[in-house]
Scaffold this active site. Structure first.
Site, mmCIF file in Angstrom:
data_model
loop_
_atom_site.group_PDB
_atom_site.id
_atom_site.type_symbol
_atom_site.label_atom_id
_atom_site.label_comp_id
_atom_site.label_asym_id
_atom_site.label_seq_id
_atom_site.Cartn_x
_atom_site.Cartn_y
_atom_site.Cartn_z
ATOM 1 N N TYR A 11 0.819 -1.217 0.000
ATOM 2 C CA TYR A 11 0.000 0.000 0.000
ATOM 3 C C TYR A 11 0.857 1.274 0.000
ATOM 4 O O TYR A 11 0.703 2.148 -0.856
ATOM 5 C CB TYR A 11 -0.919 -0.086 1.222
ATOM 6 C CG TYR A 11 -1.655 1.156 1.600
ATOM 7 C CD1 TYR A 11 -2.526 1.767 0.702
ATOM 8 C CD2 TYR A 11 -1.505 1.708 2.865
ATOM 9 C CE1 TYR A 11 -3.226 2.900 1.063
ATOM 10 C CE2 TYR A 11 -2.204 2.833 3.232
ATOM 11 C CZ TYR A 11 -3.061 3.433 2.329
ATOM 12 O OH TYR A 11 -3.745 4.558 2.689
ATOM 13 N N ILE A 12 1.767 1.366 0.939
ATOM 14 C CA ILE A 12 2.563 2.598 1.002
ATOM 15 C C ILE A 12 3.575 2.639 -0.135
ATOM 16 O O ILE A 12 3.762 3.659 -0.802
ATOM 17 C CB ILE A 12 3.210 2.760 2.389
ATOM 18 C CG1 ILE A 12 2.082 2.963 3.412
ATOM 19 C CG2 ILE A 12 4.193 3.937 2.416
ATOM 20 C CD1 ILE A 12 2.497 2.995 4.851
ATOM 21 N N ASP A 31 10.271 -7.277 -3.730
ATOM 22 C CA ASP A 31 9.120 -7.638 -2.887
ATOM 23 C C ASP A 31 8.891 -9.145 -3.005
ATOM 24 O O ASP A 31 9.084 -9.716 -4.083
ATOM 25 C CB ASP A 31 7.870 -6.874 -3.375
ATOM 26 C CG ASP A 31 6.787 -6.759 -2.320
ATOM 27 O OD1 ASP A 31 6.440 -5.623 -1.963
ATOM 28 O OD2 ASP A 31 6.275 -7.805 -1.855
ATOM 29 N N ASN A 32 8.462 -9.756 -1.922
ATOM 30 C CA ASN A 32 8.161 -11.198 -1.992
ATOM 31 C C ASN A 32 6.676 -11.453 -2.276
ATOM 32 O O ASN A 32 6.242 -12.601 -2.345
ATOM 33 C CB ASN A 32 8.587 -11.921 -0.704
ATOM 34 C CG ASN A 32 7.790 -11.463 0.510
ATOM 35 O OD1 ASN A 32 6.875 -10.647 0.396
ATOM 36 N ND2 ASN A 32 8.146 -11.988 1.673
ATOM 37 N N ALA A 74 7.873 -4.903 6.056
ATOM 38 C CA ALA A 74 7.764 -5.281 7.467
ATOM 39 C C ALA A 74 6.368 -5.812 7.748
ATOM 40 O O ALA A 74 5.418 -5.468 7.053
ATOM 41 C CB ALA A 74 8.012 -4.062 8.359
ATOM 42 N N SER A 116 7.523 4.074 12.608
ATOM 43 C CA SER A 116 6.136 4.180 13.067
ATOM 44 C C SER A 116 6.028 4.972 14.361
ATOM 45 O O SER A 116 6.934 4.926 15.210
ATOM 46 C CB SER A 116 5.607 2.767 13.311
ATOM 47 O OG SER A 116 4.393 2.809 14.003
ATOM 48 N N TYR A 140 5.914 -5.044 17.890
ATOM 49 C CA TYR A 140 6.049 -4.446 16.555
ATOM 50 C C TYR A 140 6.768 -3.090 16.666
ATOM 51 O O TYR A 140 7.716 -2.811 15.946
ATOM 52 C CB TYR A 140 4.669 -4.283 15.916
ATOM 53 C CG TYR A 140 4.625 -3.230 14.858
ATOM 54 C CD1 TYR A 140 5.198 -3.455 13.608
ATOM 55 C CD2 TYR A 140 4.041 -1.976 15.096
ATOM 56 C CE1 TYR A 140 5.188 -2.468 12.635
ATOM 57 C CE2 TYR A 140 4.023 -0.994 14.135
ATOM 58 C CZ TYR A 140 4.602 -1.236 12.906
ATOM 59 O OH TYR A 140 4.599 -0.252 11.957
ATOM 60 N N LYS A 144 10.641 -1.619 15.199
ATOM 61 C CA LYS A 144 10.936 -0.390 14.442
ATOM 62 C C LYS A 144 12.009 0.435 15.161
ATOM 63 O O LYS A 144 12.914 0.983 14.541
ATOM 64 C CB LYS A 144 9.662 0.444 14.261
ATOM 65 C CG LYS A 144 8.656 -0.201 13.327
ATOM 66 C CD LYS A 144 9.137 -0.150 11.889
ATOM 67 C CE LYS A 144 8.207 -0.851 10.941
ATOM 68 N NZ LYS A 144 8.621 -0.798 9.537
ATOM 69 N N PHE A 168 2.350 8.253 11.287
ATOM 70 C CA PHE A 168 1.169 8.097 12.127
ATOM 71 C C PHE A 168 0.206 7.198 11.329
ATOM 72 O O PHE A 168 0.651 6.223 10.754
ATOM 73 C CB PHE A 168 0.664 9.474 12.591
ATOM 74 C CG PHE A 168 1.529 9.959 13.751
ATOM 75 C CD1 PHE A 168 2.883 10.245 13.558
ATOM 76 C CD2 PHE A 168 1.038 10.028 15.049
ATOM 77 C CE1 PHE A 168 3.714 10.603 14.628
ATOM 78 C CE2 PHE A 168 1.856 10.389 16.121
ATOM 79 C CZ PHE A 168 3.185 10.673 15.906
ATOM 80 N N ASN A 169 -1.092 7.436 11.283
ATOM 81 C CA ASN A 169 -1.974 6.444 10.643
ATOM 82 C C ASN A 169 -2.119 6.712 9.145
ATOM 83 O O ASN A 169 -2.850 7.622 8.744
ATOM 84 C CB ASN A 169 -3.336 6.455 11.319
ATOM 85 C CG ASN A 169 -3.258 5.916 12.738
ATOM 86 O OD1 ASN A 169 -2.498 6.427 13.561
ATOM 87 N ND2 ASN A 169 -4.009 4.885 13.028
ATOM 88 N N GLY A 283 -3.708 -2.209 24.641
ATOM 89 C CA GLY A 283 -2.554 -1.485 24.101
ATOM 90 C C GLY A 283 -2.926 -0.237 23.320
ATOM 91 O O GLY A 283 -2.045 0.503 22.880
HETATM 92 C C1 UD1 Z 1 -2.178 0.317 14.479
HETATM 93 C C2 UD1 Z 1 -1.094 -0.243 15.337
HETATM 94 C C3 UD1 Z 1 0.161 0.509 15.079
HETATM 95 C C4 UD1 Z 1 0.541 0.410 13.616
HETATM 96 C C5 UD1 Z 1 -0.619 0.940 12.781
HETATM 97 C C6 UD1 Z 1 -0.343 0.740 11.303
HETATM 98 C C7 UD1 Z 1 -2.138 -1.132 17.363
HETATM 99 C C8 UD1 Z 1 -2.360 -0.932 18.817
HETATM 100 N N1 UD1 Z 1 -1.480 -0.165 16.729
HETATM 101 O O1 UD1 Z 1 -2.401 1.680 14.856
HETATM 102 O O2 UD1 Z 1 1.195 -0.024 15.869
HETATM 103 O O3 UD1 Z 1 1.679 1.173 13.351
HETATM 104 O O4 UD1 Z 1 -1.800 0.244 13.121
HETATM 105 O O5 UD1 Z 1 -0.748 -0.477 10.864
HETATM 106 O O6 UD1 Z 1 -2.525 -2.142 16.790
HETATM 107 N N2 UD1 Z 1 -10.553 0.746 15.673
HETATM 108 C C9 UD1 Z 1 -11.842 0.326 15.902
HETATM 109 N N3 UD1 Z 1 -12.299 -0.783 15.240
HETATM 110 C C10 UD1 Z 1 -11.520 -1.484 14.350
HETATM 111 C C11 UD1 Z 1 -10.193 -1.045 14.118
HETATM 112 C C12 UD1 Z 1 -9.744 0.073 14.806
HETATM 113 O O7 UD1 Z 1 -12.583 0.920 16.692
HETATM 114 O O8 UD1 Z 1 -11.985 -2.490 13.790
HETATM 115 C C13 UD1 Z 1 -10.059 1.965 16.365
HETATM 116 C C14 UD1 Z 1 -8.847 1.733 17.251
HETATM 117 O O9 UD1 Z 1 -9.213 1.389 18.548
HETATM 118 C C15 UD1 Z 1 -8.162 3.107 17.157
HETATM 119 C C16 UD1 Z 1 -8.494 3.600 15.749
HETATM 120 O O10 UD1 Z 1 -9.638 2.849 15.361
HETATM 121 O O11 UD1 Z 1 -8.740 4.013 18.073
HETATM 122 C C17 UD1 Z 1 -7.388 3.344 14.745
HETATM 123 O O12 UD1 Z 1 -7.008 1.981 14.795
HETATM 124 P P1 UD1 Z 1 -6.028 1.313 13.719
HETATM 125 O O13 UD1 Z 1 -6.450 1.706 12.359
HETATM 126 O O14 UD1 Z 1 -5.932 -0.141 14.026
HETATM 127 O O15 UD1 Z 1 -4.651 2.046 13.963
HETATM 128 P P2 UD1 Z 1 -3.787 2.174 15.313
HETATM 129 O O16 UD1 Z 1 -4.297 1.311 16.390
HETATM 130 O O17 UD1 Z 1 -3.697 3.620 15.638
#
Ligand code: UD1
Length: 324
Positions: A11-12, A31-32, A74, A116, A140, A144, A168-169, A283
């Protein structure tokens, strides 16, 4: 420049390849295809199939001569890394060391790492800048951080220039629709919302409704992947021209809640997108928002595509097309 994107069929990586191709660089992808897709390798890109644990194959490709490596290969599922750490030790840490060692052996001077915000762990203050203590909450995130530290040692000992980009996300899709391969079995919020919108899932589970946030749901910093991609180009230009290394956050500096994402997806798609509340995910911090001041000041980087509307509508466009 001649740039090798390792893990570039994901994706990225695909979005990063678009940025480098657009300015006329020579792009190779290694890429594998374990999670990447062949259709994400765009015309004009040379593809080398291989795994980062196969040192012979890596060596063959590195010996073709490159100005820079962008390392995006990764595993990234934080929850899985707590249950199966060995998978992360081997792929993320050993694999990265193999790449670093090939850079030194083949005189590749520049290394850009996909790092990350997970290196910070539970934030002690917001927005999180690069001075924030690093204390990963999951294995994870630790992998990093370990790679970042190896890069710093190789800078000191062997003069490797590196940029560690703490994403970030990552969210959204390129506006031109060049990327078509969707992530398989996603766990991140936006793809899960989209799969629910197209009927692939019954409902979205909202992890937690009692956080100390404006609507009780988790807040994150969603940064458009096209902005992330332009950060790679700028970071590479910086380290190669200044012969310096750097570690910077790449975030939009805007916090959005789960409900804000969901409501925008409902608005843009016109779909109901059923959702149920479930417990907090272990977490997960309540809020995580970046300060990207360093990237702005050092790299002249600005996230210009990262509005909520742009992230959701570009993602919906791809999901709607791919699943219709
Ligand atoms: C997650 C990882 C992070 C990683 C990033 C990229 C965790 C704790 N963190 O970030 O280490 O770098 O992905 O892949 O896994 N949420 C829901 N329902 C869902 C999915 C998510 O409510 O089905 C909420 C989560 O609680 C959070 C937000 O949506 O508040 C974003 O979640 P997510 O997209 O999984 O990203 P991160 O948790 O921030």
């Amino acid at each position: 420049m001649k740039v090798l994107l390792i893990g570039g069929a994901g994706y990225i990586g695909t979005h990063v390849s678009i940025e480098f191709l657009e300015r006329g660089d020579t792009v190779g992808i290694y890429d594998n295809l374990s999670s990447g897709h062949k259709e994400n390798i765009l015309p004009g890109v040379e593809f080398y199939r291989g795994d980062i644990l196969e040192t012979h194959r890596l060596n063959e490709v590195f010996s073709l001569g490159w100005d820079a490596v962008i390392h995006l290969a990764a595993f990234k599922a934080a929850g899985e890394s707590m249950l199966n750490p060995a998978k992360y030790s081997i792929n993320n840490i050993t694999g990265s060391l193999n790449i670093i060692i090939e850079c030194i052996a083949n005189s590749v001077p520049n290394f850009v790492l996909s790092s990350s915000a997970a290196v910070y762990g539970e934030p002690a203050y917001l927005p999180v800048d690069e001075e924030h203590p690093v204390n990963p909450e999951n294995y994870y995130g630790y992998t990093k951080l370990a790679i970042e530290r190896h890069l710093e040692w190789y800078r000191k000992l062997k003069g490797l220039n590196y940029a560690s980009l703490r994403y970030f996300n990552a969210a959204g899709y390129d506006k031109a629709g060049k990327m078509t391969g969707l992530e398989r079995e996603p766990a991140n919020l936006i793809p899960v919302v989209m799969e629910t919108a197209v009927g692939k899932r019954k409902h979205l589970e909202i992890f937690g409704q009692d956080y100390e946030t404006r609507d009780g749901t988790g807040i994150r910093d969603y940064v458009h992947v096209t902005d992330l991609a332009s950060g790679h180009v700028k970071a590479l230009d910086y380290i190669s021209s200044q012969k310096k290394s750097l570690t910077v956050n790449l975030g939009s500096e805007e916090g959005l809640s789960v409900l804000e994402i969901l409501n925008e997806a409902r608005r843009v798609s016109g779909k109901e997108i059923p959702a149920v509340y479930s417990g907090r995910r272990p977490g997960d911090p309540a809020s995580l928002v970046a300060s990207s001041t360093s990237a702005r000041e050092l790299l002249g980087w600005t996230p210009v595509n990262s509005s909520l509307e742009s992230i959701i509508s570009s993602t919906w466009a791809v999901y709607r097309k791919q699943t219709s």
